[in-house]
Design an enzyme around this catalytic site. Structure first.
Site, PDB file in Angstrom:
ATOM      1  N   ASP A   1       0.884  -1.031  -0.040  1.00  0.00           N
ATOM      2  CA  ASP A   1       0.042   0.045   0.034  1.00  0.00           C
ATOM      3  C   ASP A   1       0.785   1.518  -0.245  1.00  0.00           C
ATOM      4  O   ASP A   1       2.075   1.261   0.235  1.00  0.00           O
ATOM      5  CB  ASP A   1      -0.840  -0.270   1.190  1.00  0.00           C
ATOM      6  CG  ASP A   1      -2.136   1.048   1.484  1.00  0.00           C
ATOM      7  OD1 ASP A   1      -2.391   1.461   0.379  1.00  0.00           O
ATOM      8  OD2 ASP A   1      -2.794   1.162   2.327  1.00  0.00           O
TER       9      ASP A   1
ATOM     10  N   ASP B   1      -9.306   3.613  -1.272  1.00  0.00           N
ATOM     11  CA  ASP B   1      -9.870   3.753  -0.198  1.00  0.00           C
ATOM     12  C   ASP B   1     -11.146   4.347  -0.563  1.00  0.00           C
ATOM     13  O   ASP B   1     -11.505   5.762  -0.493  1.00  0.00           O
ATOM     14  CB  ASP B   1      -8.915   4.792   0.611  1.00  0.00           C
ATOM     15  CG  ASP B   1      -7.928   4.150   1.211  1.00  0.00           C
ATOM     16  OD1 ASP B   1      -7.793   2.888   1.079  1.00  0.00           O
ATOM     17  OD2 ASP B   1      -6.986   4.785   1.414  1.00  0.00           O
TER      18      ASP B   1
ATOM     19  N   ASP C   1       4.825 -44.637 -64.393  1.00  0.00           N
ATOM     20  CA  ASP C   1       3.606 -43.790 -64.355  1.00  0.00           C
ATOM     21  C   ASP C   1       2.193 -44.420 -64.667  1.00  0.00           C
ATOM     22  O   ASP C   1       2.602 -45.375 -65.636  1.00  0.00           O
ATOM     23  CB  ASP C   1       4.003 -42.421 -64.937  1.00  0.00           C
ATOM     24  CG  ASP C   1       2.989 -41.287 -64.748  1.00  0.00           C
ATOM     25  OD1 ASP C   1       2.148 -41.237 -63.890  1.00  0.00           O
ATOM     26  OD2 ASP C   1       3.177 -40.108 -65.421  1.00  0.00           O
TER      27      ASP C   1
ATOM     28  N   GLU D   1      -2.317 -47.056 -62.671  1.00  0.00           N
ATOM     29  CA  GLU D   1      -3.573 -47.212 -62.070  1.00  0.00           C
ATOM     30  C   GLU D   1      -4.204 -48.486 -62.348  1.00  0.00           C
ATOM     31  O   GLU D   1      -4.891 -48.901 -61.317  1.00  0.00           O
ATOM     32  CB  GLU D   1      -4.289 -45.832 -61.744  1.00  0.00           C
ATOM     33  CG  GLU D   1      -3.624 -44.726 -61.200  1.00  0.00           C
ATOM     34  CD  GLU D   1      -2.414 -44.094 -61.917  1.00  0.00           C
ATOM     35  OE1 GLU D   1      -1.545 -43.570 -61.378  1.00  0.00           O
ATOM     36  OE2 GLU D   1      -2.639 -44.135 -63.142  1.00  0.00           O
TER      37      GLU D   1
END
Length: 1810
Positions: free
Chosen positions: A489, A588, A1377, A1380
């Site tokens: 304080d 205060d 290549d 797939e």
């Protein structure tokens, strides 16, 4: 007749006359003395240029009292008196200010300028003529600009947290800065809207030695902040209000005077969008801040510099986050400090204190902390206690602790100069000896003032000696009087005499030319003389920092005294940044109704200031309170973060019990404090959020509802966080409050009822014992059963309050630690939960689990507000086990619509899912109609349930609970299970074209202790099974004790449960409805143990962790470039799952038919495949890395690539001729860019025909030969499709003769199944301007597809490759290549498939790209026939996904047999086990930024799949690459295992030599790093090949216990030790990366990082990639060269990165880099180990005929002690070595000259002088 007004001309003439007169008088004086003093400065004659401006924009030129026309003109300002006294009559002319004379921009984020003062009269003298201006763009949202003296250093605030700029913004700036030259000004705009936010051009800059002024027009008048004052409203008035800022011990009584803290900071809300900005002036001198209607702000400060920080955000809350990021994030107070607290000044005696404690205990008041004020001291002296009235104070803390309570005393800074009653006053004497005091202006004599103990001196907390003294005094006092925290304080600093007991000298520090409008108008009033001296400077400059410096010193004391305990500090005076260490109370106040109101504004403001631990003295400090006022104040005070009742000397007691046990004060206090204590887990979590993110705790309503302008002025209500609205009564005699209900769903906290009102003012009835308390819909608040102390409440069961919003959703979180230990967040010693309610399902997810609570806490009660109907079923799930909540635990209030779940026992630290009816009917649904055309009639026809939902993804058609199969005659044996299951035939067959199989066989085999297999198949008719061989044990694991898992068989519906023994977690549970097994549709679902699933491919994923929000991923190999949810080249039905315990497991479905998987938030997976059987394999880990090792042990370890294939590689589809390749090679060499491999794509072939050389490339064999002589390697492409329209084409003719091509089965055609791919017809000229389909029709030849399953095909393939190698061109690797297999027509040349259409268009079509066109889209007909190695004929329908797999091994074998070297094969299409023979690239990506981060995800997924040699086409294949993107991709791609830059036809070159010198140099630099680390990378490849470990490694694999890593997919590791954090976005110069909790070194600097276990902004300029080496690891390296042929000849270096204990380990695998099968035969494996100061090697395996020598050894993290000697011990000798050390604690040891072979033992030791 009115007063005569002067014209403008008359006024100007009068001003000029006065000025001429002044000059004349001065000249006469000079002439009269006969000499001219150097100190005399002649006044400047200036005619004021008075602008025509709005009154609201006038800037006051005479801020002090006494303005007159004459004095105004003396300042060269404009005079225009008005009837409005608050509008300036004297305002600035255009003559004042500064001009910019020079400016520069050293970097893109820094601007500098030099300013000169314009000719104008001075306001207060000592104007500084030359100023420097600096602007720093510190972050995207924060701009700093500073104005100071260009020639002399001025005082600047020495802030503990705010540091100078060390890094640049990471992204585009959200603001624009405009520098105005004449007059100087700064204009700041929001970049997105161009709105001007802060514009100083409205007034001149004034910069004198003791007067600095700057004005700025603002974007809006919604201004909040500035302090510390009492503001009667939260939003500021801009009606010419002036607020002085200068710390002062004064009463907060509602005036405009300055108070305890110093906060030159405000937030400005721009408009309803929520966009806001904050302005902080880093200046600690006394100042005024004026707000005016323009709207504008004017700062007037009397010292220091103008150091502004402007912060932008999208919301007001974001501004607080930005501000606290700047000044320091708030501390988390100890848990007990959130309890209620009692205090008063002057209890009189310890007995009275205890009476107060006892009477409040007696009433059962929740109450944790008791204070004593200065009356406990002997004559108010610090570090003493009153030996009479407080003689037992040393034991008082124990008295409190016995009841779980705490004790806190007060300390003031001022130290008495008088002795104690018993003798010397030690603190004063010791402080004298240490020179701890603030001194008078002489710098020696302690300044003496007067405070509570009388004559005092004042500690200088900016002086290290004082800090040491303060720490010692607090430590000694704590040993004498135990206490738990410190209340400080009077630290403004306060004194009861003006300045000192001697007064203050008459000088410009004590009496400056201008004094701001502070209280008493004297700077040293109630404080010290301004010329007093402190270590930081004159008290004039640092006065407002006194409290701040005291807090910093007290924090050091607290750390020493309380050690690992958190404790806390409460301070009255404060400065920005104090919240990092301390809380604050509002001073205060007094017991009146005004001060209870003002407390709310004060709390809101301190939350803006970054001090959330805030509150006011409850019931008022001064004056006697009343029962009504104290009742109302206790109600609202129960929701102050700092909740303390405190009053002053001489006033009646006001603790709750003082009013009597039956008083309203006691009853309402207990009631609301019990609510507070119930909600403390929520409040504590808010403090955690404040600490880590800067969020407010007490939150303005405006922060959450900024789009509603009615909230902008709400300051009589406030929020806790986002979710709890507090509406107190703040006036006497009132029971109805005008309250605002924001636009959301709200529930009355106390009744649980939903209120009807929203976005409206209401009259809220609040009788004497009530305040308004409402929970916002969408909230989940963690709770705990309250007790009278937090010590007790923390032992109580926890709970949740769930408030559903408009969408019946809610979320929340919980932070939990021990409540008292220091730094639990940074140490990880905490628990963090995320709670979420969606569709009637509560998910309780542990995000971090680093703390075990000793109280075995459980979640006992869950309250759900807003549940519309009584649920018939409530369950909770933990670890895969579903439990039903008994009816006795379920209560439902049909009126209030509240569901109460009571008596639960959900353990803290565990994950749970709690469901009630809504979720059981939604999230537990399994889709019965996954096809697109779901209709109620179709659904019911399948025997399924139909219930529409408006929630996206939720299936409307779902299986009933008993749909599936049931087992019969279940029998477990030591090695597994075998039994049949029968279909529940009460349900019809869902697909008439796909026959259901009613009886199935289940076989479960315990393969090993950590793996198992379960297989479900037709026991009567043999079905296709995948012919991919797996490495399975010869005998199962029959010892139950060894197995890490347990298998349970569930009967109805049938399912298999796999339980991890160690944790009890169910990791597989297929006992869910929907299991279907028919001829062409098989579906099985399983619940998952968590939502953390990784894997499944090959599909582009936008995150590594799967999204379980009903996402379906198709798997079917296809020539499909990466795209969202598009099935691509490979099929990998494998996933890794993380369990909530951080264990990991992996699951493979060995099925090669087309399939899809659906991931749903249950969490669960549904597999759907259209053929074959179910053949599952599970590996148990338990770590992610072990999962991959166990999986690759089963499917085959990854191939070990040739060393040279780890070098950089170049390729392009579209090279015109061989010369182009030759020229490219020369350019790369000229640019010194490391480069090992050159490719040729299909353009090297004649008409794209395999094995035929294009005439344009006739010189290619010579080019390749020349390149290979220089250490280069060459790879060419081969597609599988073979042209069938050639004449004299051996490959086709021999293939026909040897019957290698895929054909129709004899029963439907018996011919070759021809497609079309790249080969063109002979003798055609291709018109590429035609559309693609027309080109295919006109120009593409028929192609046949080899059936690589057949051994004769492998022989044929080998011969064609060998012929090409021998007769056309040599090569080193092969790139395959289009396997797939891809075709440019659908099925066949004629696009008509033979045989049953049910195979090309099956009854169920998985979620595939172009699924509506059938499985034969862009590939072969599914009825095509292939023949397995055992002679079994199969449909392409079954083996399509294996085509690339079958193509790979014959290619790998041919390559090695033809070349005699290891080489490398790179394949596009893959299946589990392909990695044994080949690497993979991620396909035909695009040149776009998103492909960078997606490539990281792809690589990490292929790491899971057992394919280590992976990478993406750097800079993108399709589309034109952009400079910055390509450069960032080169940096990232330098750390792909397979590092190749490749782009497509028709696009510009994108190789590193194609751009400019900047690009070439950056590419060279990053590739040099790659080549440096190739020995490490090669060793990782060896470990993958032998152990199955990953090379590209997700962070979670190394740090699985850190749940942050579970979501990280924009960073990756090379093995365990190299962390790569690339820049992945456009314009990024700073990357937000995560550094897991271990020691890391910056690779570029060798400097140890000072952060760990957190995200950090990493500076990333365009030529930089962030690399960090993990402590504890040794990385082998070599000096890079242009290719690996040369780099491999260099000595081997080592990077030894020491961990925290000074240790490190590593290894090196080495062979010739290209030999076949060298592992264990012709190779070296050596280990390296460092312990403290010694490095040794160990030879694990050595059969290498030639070895490496040891080169430069770099040891990182050696410490700060100087190294004095380094020696090397080898066989029989010790040799001193030369070395060097760096500032980054790096030791470089030069071993090269020793020529020591790595395969011979050595020991290197370094020593220090200590």
């Amino acid at each position: 007749m009115g007063k005569r007004k002067f014209s403008g001309l008359e006024i100007t003439l009068m001003v000029m006359f006065i000025m001429v007169l002044v000059v004349a008088v001065a000249l006469i004086a000079v002439l009269a003395t006969g000499e001219q003093s150097e100190d005399v400065v002649l006044p400047t004659v200036v005619t004021p240029e008075c602008p025509n401006i709005l009154l609201a924009e006038r800037v006051d030129c005479f801020p002090e009292a006494g303005a007159s026309e004459e004095r105004c003109f003396e300042r060269g300002c404009c005079w225009s008196p008005l009837g409005l006294s608050n509008v300036p009559w004297c305002f600035f002319s255009s003559n004042h200010g500064y001009t910019v004379v020079r400016k520069s921009q050293p970097s893109s984020t820094r601007l500098e300028a030099w300013l000169e003062r314009k000719e104008a009269p001075s306001m207060f003298g000592a104007d500084i003529l030359e100023l420097s201006f600096t602007a720093e763009m510190q972050t995207e949202n924060r701009l700093r600009f500073k104005i100071t003296d260009a020639k002399q250093t001025r005082f600047e605030v020495p802030h503990e947290h705010v540091q100078s700029q060390s890094s640049s913004p990471t992204g585009p700036l959200n603001y624009e800065l405009e520098l105005l030259d004449n007059p100087f000004g700064v204009r700041i705009r929001r970049a997105s809207t161009k709105k001007v936010l802060f514009d100083t051009s409205m007034g001149p800059l004034v910069f004198a030695d003791q007067y600095l002024q700057l004005s700025a027009k603002l974007a809006s008048d919604n201004i909040y902040g500035l302090g510390e004052h009492v503001h009667q409203s939260f939003r500021h008035s801009v009606d010419w209000k002036t607020w002085p800022i200068f710390t002062r011990d004064a009463f907060p009584n509602g005036g405009t005077h300055n108070l305890y803290g110093h906060y030159p900071y405000f937030t400005c809300l721009e408009d309803e969008s929520g966009k806001s900005f904050g302005v902080f002036l880093m200046n600690s001198n006394a100042m005024d801040v004026t707000l005016q209607p323009a709207p504008a702000v004017t700062y007037r400060t009397i010292g220091g510099v103008l150091d502004f920080y402007i912060m932008l955000g999208d919301t007001p809350e974001a501004i607080v986050q930005e501000f606290t990021m700047l000044v320091g994030r708030p501390t988390i107070p100890p848990y007990w400090s959130l309890g209620f607290q009692l205090s008063r000044w002057d209890y009189g005696s310890l007995e009275e204190v205890k009476k107060t404690v006892e009477r409040n205990r007696a009433i059962g008041l929740p109450y944790d902390v008791q204070y004593t004020d200065i009356d406990y001291m002997e004559n108010k002296k610090d570090f003493t206690y009153d030996m009479m009235n407080f003689k037992d104070l040393p034991q008082f803390a124990d008295y409190m602790h016995e009841h779980g309570q705490k004790y806190i005393p007060i300390l003031d800074p001022a130290i008495s100069t008088k002795k104690l009653i018993s003798g010397p006053y030690g603190p004063y004497d010791r402080g004298n000896r240490m020179k701890a005091w603030i001194t008078e202006s002489d710098g020696k004599t302690p300044l003496v003032g007067e405070v509570w103990p009388g004559e005092t001196v004042f500690p200088d907390y900016t002086n290290q000696a004082c800090i040491d003294w303060w720490i010692d005094e607090i430590s000694m006092f704590h040993k004498e009087v135990k206490h738990d925290a410190i209340w400080i304080d009077m630290n403004e600093v306060a004194s009861f005499v003006r300045g000192s007991n001697k007064g203050c000298a008459d000088n410009t520090l004590n009496y400056p030319p201008f004094t701001p409008n502070i209280l008493d108008k004297v700077l040293y009033s109630k404080t010290l003389c301004m010329d007093a001296k402190q270590a930081w400077g004159n008290h004039y400059d640092v006065h407002s920092l006194y409290g701040y410096s005291m807090v910093l010193a007290t924090d050091k004391a607290v750390r020493q005294v309380f050690g690992g305990n958190r404790s806390f500090i409460l301070t009255r005076s404060s400065f920005p940044g104090v919240g990092k260490y301390s809380g604050h109370w509002l001073g205060d106040n007094a017991a009146n109704w005004n001060d209870i109101k003002f407390s709310i504004t004060g709390m809101l403001e301190f939350n803006l200031f970054g001090v959330p631990y805030i509150g006011a003295d409850i019931c008022g400090f001064f004056d006697n309170t009343t029962e009504e006022l104290c009742s109302r104040w206790m109600q609202v005070g129960a929701f102050y973060p700092f909740s303390r009742n405190h009053n002053a000397q001489g006033y009646k007691a006001q603790d709750p019990a003082a009013f009597g046990v039956n008083s309203t004060v006691v009853k309402t206090s207990k009631h609301y404090l019990e609510i507070r204590y119930t909600l403390l887990p929520y409040l504590y979590t808010l403090f955690y959020k404040a600490h880590v993110s800067g969020d407010t705790v007490v939150r303005p309503v405006m922060h959450e509802f900024y789009s509603d302008n009615a909230t902008w002025t709400v300051d009589r209500q406030f929020l806790w966080g986002a979710h709890l609205l507090i509406t107190p009564v703040l006036d006497a005699g009132v029971d109805t409050v005008k309250a605002y209900i924001p636009d959301a769903v709200w529930y009355n906290y106390e009744t649980g009822e939903r209120i009807k009102e929203r976005k409206v003012h209401v009259d809220m009835y609040l009788p004497a014992d009530k305040l308004g308390l409402h929970i916002r819909g969408g909230a989940i608040l963690p709770t705990q059963r309250p007790a009278v102390t937090t010590t007790n409440s923390r032992r109580s069961p926890m709970g949740l309050i769930i408030a559903l919003d408009d969408n019946n959703q809610a979320s929340g979180e919980l932070f939990w630690d021990d409540g008292d230990s220091r730094d639990t967040v940074s140490s990880g010693a905490y628990i963090h939960y995320q709670f979420k309610v969606l569709h009637g399902m509560l998910t309780m997810q542990v995000m971090h689990s680093g703390y075990v609570d000793p109280n075995d806490l459980v979640f006992e009660n869950i309250t759900i507000l807003g549940v519309s109907t009584l649920p018939t079923n409530v369950t909770f799930t933990e670890g895969g086990v579903v439990s039903i909540v008994p009816e006795s635990s379920i209560q439902y209030d049909i009126v209030k619509k509240v569901l109460y779940l009571r008596g639960l026992h959900l353990q803290l630290r565990k994950n749970y899912v709690v469901t009630w009816d809504e979720s059981l009917s939604i999230l537990q649904r399994f889709n019965c109609h996954p096809e697109d055309d779901a209709k109620e009639t179709l659904c019911l026809a399948r025997g399924c349930l139909w219930e529409p939902s408006d929630v996206p993804g939720i299936p409307w058609c779902y299986y009933p609970s008993d749909y599936g199969y049931a087992p019969v005659s279940v029998l477990e044996t030591p090695s597994g299970w075998s039994f049949d299951i029968l279909r529940n035939n009460k349900y019809p067959s869902p697909r008439t074209l796909s026959r259901d199989i009613s009886t199935l066989r289940v076989e479960i085999t315990y393969l090993t202790e950590h793996s198992l297999r379960f297989k479900i198949f037709d026991p009567v008719e043999k079905r296709y099974e995948v012919p991919v061989p797996l490495n399975l044990p010869s005998s199962p694991e029959t010892d139950e004790a060894k197995r890490t898992y347990e298998v349970r068989v569930v009967h109805e519906p049938f399912g298999i449960r796999v339980v991890r023994k160690a944790t009890g977690t169910i990791i597989w549970d297929s006992s869910v409805p929907g299991f279907t097994f028919s001829d062409q549709f098989i579906q099985i679902s399983t619940r998952l143990p968590s939502k953390y699933i990784y894997g499944f491919g090959e599909t582009e994923h936008s995150s590594f962790k799967h999204d379980l929000n009903w996402r379906t991923w198709g798997m079917f190999t296809k020539d499909q470039p990466p795209g969202n949810e598009l099935n691509c080249y490979g099929v990998h039905p494998f996933y890794m799952g993380l369990e909530t315990t951080a264990h990991a497991h992996g699951v493979l479905l060995l099925n090669s038919n087309a399939m899809d998987v659906t991931l749903q938030p249950t969490p669960a997976i549904t597999y759907r495949t259209i053929g074959g059987i179910l053949d599952f394999y599970m590996v148990m880990g338990p770590t992610p890395e072990l999962v991959v090792q166990e999986y690759t042990a089963m499917i085959g370890r990854p191939v070990l690539p040739a060393y040279w294939s780890l070098g950089f590689q170049l390729c392009r589809y579209g090279y015109k001729n061989d010369q182009e390749i030759a020229d490219l090679y020369k350019e790369m060499i000229a640019n010194n860019i490391p480069y090992d491999v050159q490719y040729a794509d299909i353009d090297y072939m004649e008409r794209q025909v395999d094995f035929k050389l294009n005439p344009a490339f006739k010189g290619l064999p010579k080019v390749v030969q020349d390149m290979r002589k220089e250490g280069m390697r060459f790879i060419f492409i081969l597609d599988p499709a073979i042209s069938g329209n050639e004449t004299g084409y051996p490959a086709y003719e021999r293939g026909i003769n040897e019957n290698v091509f895929i054909r129709w089965p004899a029963e439907i055609g018996d011919g070759i199944v021809f497609g079309k791919v790249w080969p063109d017809y002979p003798n055609v000229i291709v018109n590429e301007s035609l559309d693609w389909d027309t080109q295919v029709e006109y120009y593409r030849a028929y192609t046949a597809f080899p059936d690589f399953f057949q051994s004769r095909t492998a022989v044929w393939w080998h011969r064609e490759i060998a012929d090409f190698y021998a007769n056309v061109m040599e090569f080193d690797g092969l790139w395959i290549d289009m396997n797939e297999p891809a075709s440019f027509v659908h099925g066949t040349v004629w696009e008509k498939c033979l045989g049953p259409s049910v195979y090309d268009h099956p009854p169920y079509m998985p979620r595939l790209e172009s699924k509506e066109q059938g499985l034969n889209h862009k590939t072969l007909c599914m009825n095509s026939q292939q023949v397995l190695p055992d002679g079994t004929a199969v449909k392409h329908y079954d083996v399509h996904n294996l085509y690339g797999w079958s193509h790979t091994k014959p290619t790998y074998d041919a390559l090695q047999q033809v070349t005699g070297k290891r080489g490398i094969v790179v394949t596009r299409s893959t299946y589990p086990s392909s990695g044994q023979w080949a690497g993979h690239w991620l396909g035909d990506n695009s040149a776009s930024w998103d492909q960078l981060y997606k490539s990281i995800i792809g690589m990490m997924e292929f790491s899971l799949f057992g394919i280590s040699y992976t990478g993406a086409d750097i800079c993108g294949f399709f589309n034109k690459a952009e400079f910055e993107m390509c450069l960032r991709w080169m940096q990232l791609g330098a750390f792909y295992p397979y590092s190749r830059n490749h782009n497509g036809k028709g696009n510009p070159r994108q190789d590193p030599s194609a751009w400019n010198i900047t690009f070439a140099e950056a590419s060279r630099d990053v590739l040099n790093i790659r080549y440096t680390l190739l020995p490490y990378l090669y060793t990782l490849m060896y470990e993958a090949h032998t152990l199955g470990s990953t090379v590209v490694r997700p962070l979670l694999h190394e740090f699985v216990n850190d749940r942050v890593t579970w979501d990280i997919d924009k960073q990756f590791l090379w093995g365990p030790a190299l962390l790569i954090t690339p820049a992945l976005g456009e314009g990024v110069t700073e990357v937000y990366g995560y550094l897991p909790d271990t020691r890391w070194y910056d690779y570029h600097t060798a400097k140890a990082m000072d952060v760990r276990g957190q995200f950090v902004n990493m500076h990333t300029p365009l030529n930089h990639i962030n690399l960090h080496v993990r402590g504890g690891h040794i990385l082998p390296w070599q000096k890079p060269e242009n290719n690996t042929y040369y780099s491999r000849s260099n000595p081997l270096g080592l990077i030894v990165a020491l961990d925290d204990s000074g240790k490190a380990e590593g290894s090196l695998f080495w062979d010739d880099g290209e030999g076949i099968d060298t592992v264990g035969k012709m190779s070296l494996l050596v280990g390296f180990k460092a312990v403290k100061n010694t490095l040794t090697n160990s030879i694990i395996h050595d059969t290498l005929l030639q070895g490496l020598t040891l080169g430069e050894v770099k040891v990182w993290g050696i410490g700060s002690l100087p190294i004095t000697k380094v020696t090397m011990q080898t066989a029989g000798s010790q040799t001193p070595l030369t070395f060097n050390t760096t500032l980054t604690e790096e030791l470089i040891i030069y071993v090269t000259e020793q020529w020591h072979p790595v395969h011979e033992l050595f020991t290197i030791t370094w020593t220090t002088g200590v």
